[in-house]
Motif scaffolding. Structure first.
Motif, PDB file in Angstrom:
ATOM      1  N   MET A 167       0.797  -1.055  -0.064  1.00 19.62           N
ATOM      2  CA  MET A 167       0.074  -0.106   0.065  1.00 19.62           C
ATOM      3  C   MET A 167       0.715   1.296   0.095  1.00 19.62           C
ATOM      4  SD  MET A 167      -3.442  -0.679  -0.121  1.00 19.62           S
ATOM      5  CE  MET A 167      -2.595  -2.072  -1.278  1.00 19.62           C
ATOM      6  N   LEU A 168       1.961   1.220   0.791  1.00 21.74           N
ATOM      7  CA  LEU A 168       2.893   2.362   0.622  1.00 21.74           C
ATOM      8  C   LEU A 168       3.429   2.557  -0.547  1.00 21.74           C
ATOM      9  CD1 LEU A 168       3.647   4.826   2.625  1.00 21.74           C
ATOM     10  CD2 LEU A 168       5.425   3.138   3.389  1.00 21.74           C
ATOM     11  N   VAL A 169       3.989   1.435  -1.092  1.00 22.40           N
ATOM     12  CA  VAL A 169       4.624   1.458  -2.375  1.00 22.40           C
ATOM     13  C   VAL A 169       3.734   2.099  -3.511  1.00 22.40           C
ATOM     14  CG1 VAL A 169       5.429   0.160  -4.470  1.00 22.40           C
ATOM     15  CG2 VAL A 169       6.262  -0.172  -1.994  1.00 22.40           C
ATOM     16  N   ALA A 170       2.294   1.668  -3.415  1.00 20.42           N
ATOM     17  CA  ALA A 170       1.103   1.939  -4.215  1.00 20.42           C
ATOM     18  C   ALA A 170       1.124   3.618  -4.286  1.00 20.42           C
ATOM     19  CB  ALA A 170       0.010   1.432  -4.189  1.00 20.42           C
ATOM     20  N   SER A 171       1.062   4.030  -2.827  1.00 17.39           N
ATOM     21  CA  SER A 171       1.009   5.531  -2.669  1.00 17.39           C
ATOM     22  C   SER A 171       2.069   6.240  -3.065  1.00 17.39           C
ATOM     23  CB  SER A 171       0.791   5.747  -1.200  1.00 17.39           C
ATOM     24  OG  SER A 171       0.434   6.957  -0.735  1.00 17.39           O
ATOM     25  N   SER A 172       3.423   5.967  -3.136  1.00 19.15           N
ATOM     26  CA  SER A 172       4.469   6.360  -3.500  1.00 19.15           C
ATOM     27  C   SER A 172       4.512   6.604  -5.084  1.00 19.15           C
ATOM     28  CB  SER A 172       5.632   5.815  -3.077  1.00 19.15           C
ATOM     29  OG  SER A 172       6.816   6.596  -3.637  1.00 19.15           O
ATOM     30  N   LEU A 173       4.019   5.559  -5.667  1.00 15.61           N
ATOM     31  CA  LEU A 173       3.987   5.407  -7.286  1.00 15.61           C
ATOM     32  C   LEU A 173       2.610   6.518  -7.595  1.00 15.61           C
ATOM     33  CD1 LEU A 173       4.259   1.650  -7.905  1.00 15.61           C
ATOM     34  CD2 LEU A 173       5.864   3.448  -8.317  1.00 15.61           C
ATOM     35  N   ALA A 174       1.844   6.436  -6.975  1.00 13.64           N
ATOM     36  CA  ALA A 174       0.686   7.406  -7.326  1.00 13.64           C
ATOM     37  C   ALA A 174       0.991   8.871  -7.387  1.00 13.64           C
ATOM     38  CB  ALA A 174      -0.640   7.282  -6.497  1.00 13.64           C
ATOM     39  N   LEU A 175       1.869   9.225  -6.244  1.00 14.66           N
ATOM     40  CA  LEU A 175       2.191  10.705  -6.033  1.00 14.66           C
ATOM     41  C   LEU A 175       3.317  10.887  -7.319  1.00 14.66           C
ATOM     42  CD1 LEU A 175       2.592  11.407  -2.497  1.00 14.66           C
ATOM     43  CD2 LEU A 175       1.390  12.581  -3.912  1.00 14.66           C
ATOM     44  N   HIS A 176       4.107   9.927  -7.605  1.00 10.27           N
ATOM     45  CA  HIS A 176       5.006  10.084  -8.870  1.00 10.27           C
ATOM     46  C   HIS A 176       4.197  10.211 -10.031  1.00 10.27           C
ATOM     47  CE1 HIS A 176       8.520   9.640 -11.122  1.00 10.27           C
ATOM     48  NE2 HIS A 176       7.964   8.868 -12.111  1.00 10.27           N
ATOM     49  N   GLY A 177       3.092   9.683 -10.157  1.00  8.87           N
ATOM     50  CA  GLY A 177       2.174   9.777 -11.328  1.00  8.87           C
ATOM     51  C   GLY A 177       1.590  11.175 -11.269  1.00  8.87           C
ATOM     52  N   ALA A 178       1.024  11.542  -9.695  1.00 11.82           N
ATOM     53  CA  ALA A 178       0.720  13.004  -9.708  1.00 11.82           C
ATOM     54  C   ALA A 178       1.637  14.058 -10.247  1.00 11.82           C
ATOM     55  CB  ALA A 178       0.496  13.262  -8.243  1.00 11.82           C
ATOM     56  N   LYS A 179       3.094  13.945  -9.884  1.00  9.75           N
ATOM     57  CA  LYS A 179       4.177  14.875 -10.278  1.00  9.75           C
ATOM     58  C   LYS A 179       4.169  14.942 -11.790  1.00  9.75           C
ATOM     59  CE  LYS A 179       8.479  13.677  -9.539  1.00  9.75           C
ATOM     60  NZ  LYS A 179       9.748  13.602  -8.691  1.00  9.75           N
ATOM     61  N   VAL A 180       4.293  13.784 -12.583  1.00 12.07           N
ATOM     62  CA  VAL A 180       4.101  13.749 -13.750  1.00 12.07           C
ATOM     63  C   VAL A 180       2.923  14.464 -14.652  1.00 12.07           C
ATOM     64  CG1 VAL A 180       4.100  12.120 -16.277  1.00 12.07           C
ATOM     65  CG2 VAL A 180       5.735  11.703 -14.123  1.00 12.07           C
ATOM     66  N   ALA A 181       1.714  14.143 -14.009  1.00  5.91           N
ATOM     67  CA  ALA A 181       0.481  14.966 -14.542  1.00  5.91           C
ATOM     68  C   ALA A 181       0.592  16.103 -14.403  1.00  5.91           C
ATOM     69  CB  ALA A 181      -0.661  14.203 -13.578  1.00  5.91           C
ATOM     70  N   VAL A 182       1.012  16.882 -13.125  1.00  2.26           N
ATOM     71  CA  VAL A 182       0.895  18.300 -12.881  1.00  2.26           C
ATOM     72  C   VAL A 182       1.910  18.875 -14.003  1.00  2.26           C
ATOM     73  CG1 VAL A 182       2.706  18.459 -11.160  1.00  2.26           C
ATOM     74  CG2 VAL A 182       0.864  19.854 -11.149  1.00  2.26           C
ATOM     75  N   ARG A 183       2.978  18.383 -14.298  1.00  2.00           N
ATOM     76  CA  ARG A 183       3.793  18.733 -15.117  1.00  2.00           C
ATOM     77  C   ARG A 183       3.250  18.808 -16.613  1.00  2.00           C
ATOM     78  NH1 ARG A 183       9.670  15.924 -13.604  1.00  2.00           N
ATOM     79  NH2 ARG A 183      10.097  17.162 -11.647  1.00  2.00           N
ATOM     80  N   ARG A 184       2.708  17.909 -17.154  1.00  2.00           N
ATOM     81  CA  ARG A 184       2.062  17.808 -18.487  1.00  2.00           C
ATOM     82  C   ARG A 184       0.535  18.639 -18.398  1.00  2.00           C
ATOM     83  NH1 ARG A 184       2.253  11.453 -19.604  1.00  2.00           N
ATOM     84  NH2 ARG A 184       4.670  11.275 -19.745  1.00  2.00           N
ATOM     85  N   GLY A 185       0.152  19.174 -17.168  1.00  3.89           N
ATOM     86  CA  GLY A 185      -0.921  19.990 -17.186  1.00  3.89           C
ATOM     87  C   GLY A 185      -2.332  19.153 -17.403  1.00  3.89           C
ATOM     88  N   GLU A 186      -2.152  17.678 -16.886  1.00  5.79           N
ATOM     89  CA  GLU A 186      -3.419  16.926 -16.991  1.00  5.79           C
ATOM     90  C   GLU A 186      -4.147  16.859 -15.660  1.00  5.79           C
ATOM     91  OE1 GLU A 186      -1.596  13.143 -18.264  1.00  5.79           O
ATOM     92  OE2 GLU A 186      -0.933  13.650 -20.083  1.00  5.79           O
ATOM     93  N   THR A 187      -5.102  17.757 -15.653  1.00 11.57           N
ATOM     94  CA  THR A 187      -5.965  17.900 -14.317  1.00 11.57           C
ATOM     95  C   THR A 187      -6.441  16.791 -13.916  1.00 11.57           C
ATOM     96  OG1 THR A 187      -6.074  20.321 -15.051  1.00 11.57           O
ATOM     97  CG2 THR A 187      -7.569  19.257 -13.206  1.00 11.57           C
ATOM     98  N   GLY A 188      -7.425  15.904 -14.729  1.00  7.08           N
ATOM     99  CA  GLY A 188      -8.095  14.716 -14.445  1.00  7.08           C
ATOM    100  C   GLY A 188      -7.049  13.586 -13.791  1.00  7.08           C
ATOM    101  N   GLU A 189      -6.005  13.451 -14.661  1.00  7.30           N
ATOM    102  CA  GLU A 189      -4.989  12.342 -14.050  1.00  7.30           C
ATOM    103  C   GLU A 189      -4.482  12.857 -12.770  1.00  7.30           C
ATOM    104  OE1 GLU A 189      -1.074  10.062 -15.350  1.00  7.30           O
ATOM    105  OE2 GLU A 189      -1.991  11.192 -16.838  1.00  7.30           O
ATOM    106  N   LEU A 190      -4.107  13.926 -12.692  1.00  9.57           N
ATOM    107  CA  LEU A 190      -3.807  14.476 -11.239  1.00  9.57           C
ATOM    108  C   LEU A 190      -4.630  14.251 -10.048  1.00  9.57           C
ATOM    109  CD1 LEU A 190      -1.808  16.411  -9.706  1.00  9.57           C
ATOM    110  CD2 LEU A 190      -2.977  18.386 -10.510  1.00  9.57           C
TER     111      LEU A 190
END
Length: 234
Positions: free
Chosen positions: A95-118
Motif C-alpha cells: 500500500m505504501l509503495v502504491a501511494s508513492s507510485l501514485a504521487l510520482h504519477g501526480a508529479k508527472v501529471a501536473v507537469r503535463r497539465g493533465e488535471t483529471g489524471e492529477l
C-alpha cells in the motif's frame, strides 16, 4: 552497527543527489556560457520550501538513524527476544509503495497539465496511505492478541515505537496531501500546485525508503546484505 552505517550511507547518497537536482551544489562561475558573462551564469533560484523540506528530511533521517542504532545495540543484550513479523506488513508495504507510485504519477501529471489524471493520482495516493495506516493498526492488534505487548520485551517496545513514529510521519504527510489536493480542485497558481505536488512526492518517497529500511532490519535482510558486502570486499 552495520545497519546504521548502511542507512546513513544511503541517506547521504540520496541527499547529495537531491541537492544536485535542485541546483544547490552547482558552481555557475565554472559553467560555460555563450555570452561569457557572469550575469548569464546566475542559477535559477531554489524555492525556500524545497530547502526546508531537505532540512526536514535530514532531521527525520537522523531521528530514525539514532533509533536504528539503539535497536542494533540493544538487541545484543541477553534479554532480547525476537518477535514475529505480522504477515499483514507485506500488504501494508504494498500500500505504501502504491501511494508513492501514485504521487510520482501526480508529479508527472501536473507537469503535463493533465488535471483529471492529477486528481485521480492524488486520491489514489491518499487512499493507499490510509490503507497503510489502517493495516499498521491491525498489525498492532494482532501482536497484542498474541501476547506481544509493550514493556514485555525490548524488541516489542522498539517495534511499536518505530512503527508508531513512522505512522505519525505518514499522517503528517496526509495533512500536506489534503492541502495539495485542495489546490488541485480549486483555481490556484500552476507553479504553486506543481511545487506542492513535487514536495509531497519527495516526502512520500523518503518515507517509503525509511519503511523499507525498517522492514529489512526486522526481517534480517539488512544484516544479510551487509555480510554479503563484507565478504565481497574481503
Amino acid at each position: 552497527m552495520g545497519s546504521i552505517l548502511f542507512f546513513l550511507s544511503i541517506l547521504a547518497i540520496i541527499g547529495t543527489w537531491w541537492l544536485s537536482r535542485q541546483g544547490l551544489a552547482s558552481k555557475p562561475w565554472l559553467e560555460p556560457s555563450a555570452a561569457g558573462t557572469l550575469q548569464d551564469l546566475e542559477p535559477e533560484p531554489v524555492a525556500p520550501a524545497k530547502v526546508g523540506l531537505g532540512v526536514l528530511l535530514a532531521v527525520i533521517g537522523s531521528f530514525f538513524a539514532l533509533f536504528i542504532s539503539a535497536y542494533a545495540m540493544r538487541m545484543q543484550l541477553p534479554d532480547w527476544r525476537t518477535m514475529p513479523i505480522p504477515s499483514i506488513l507485506w500488504l501494508n508495504t504494498a500500500m505504501l509503495v502504491a501511494s508513492s507510485l501514485a504521487l510520482h504519477g501526480a508529479k508527472v501529471a501536473v507537469r503535463r497539465g493533465e488535471t483529471g489524471e492529477l486528481k485521480f493520482t492524488l486520491i489514489a495516493a491518499g487512499v493507499s496511505a490510509l490503507a497503510f495506516l489502517s493495516g499498521q493498526l491491525v498489525a498492532w492488534q494482532q501482536l497484542a492478541q498474541e501476547g506481544y505487548r509493550l514493556t514485555i520485551n525490548p524488541a516489542n517496545d522498539f517495534f511499536y515505537i518505530l512503527t508508531g513514529a513512522h505512522g505519525l510521519h505518514v499522517l503528517g504527510g496526509l495533512v500536506a496531501l489534503v492541502r495539495t489536493s485542495e489546490k488541485a480542485w480549486h483555481p490556484t497558481s500552476t507553479d504553486r500546485l506543481r511545487l506542492s505536488v513535487e514536495l509531497c512526492a519527495t516526502y512520500w518517497h523518503f518515507l517509503l525508503f525509511v519503511w523499507l529500511v525498517l522492514l529489512s532490519i526486522w526481517t534480517g535482510w539488512a544484516g544479510d546484505f551487509i555480510d554479503i558486502c563484507r565478504q565481497l570486499l574481503t
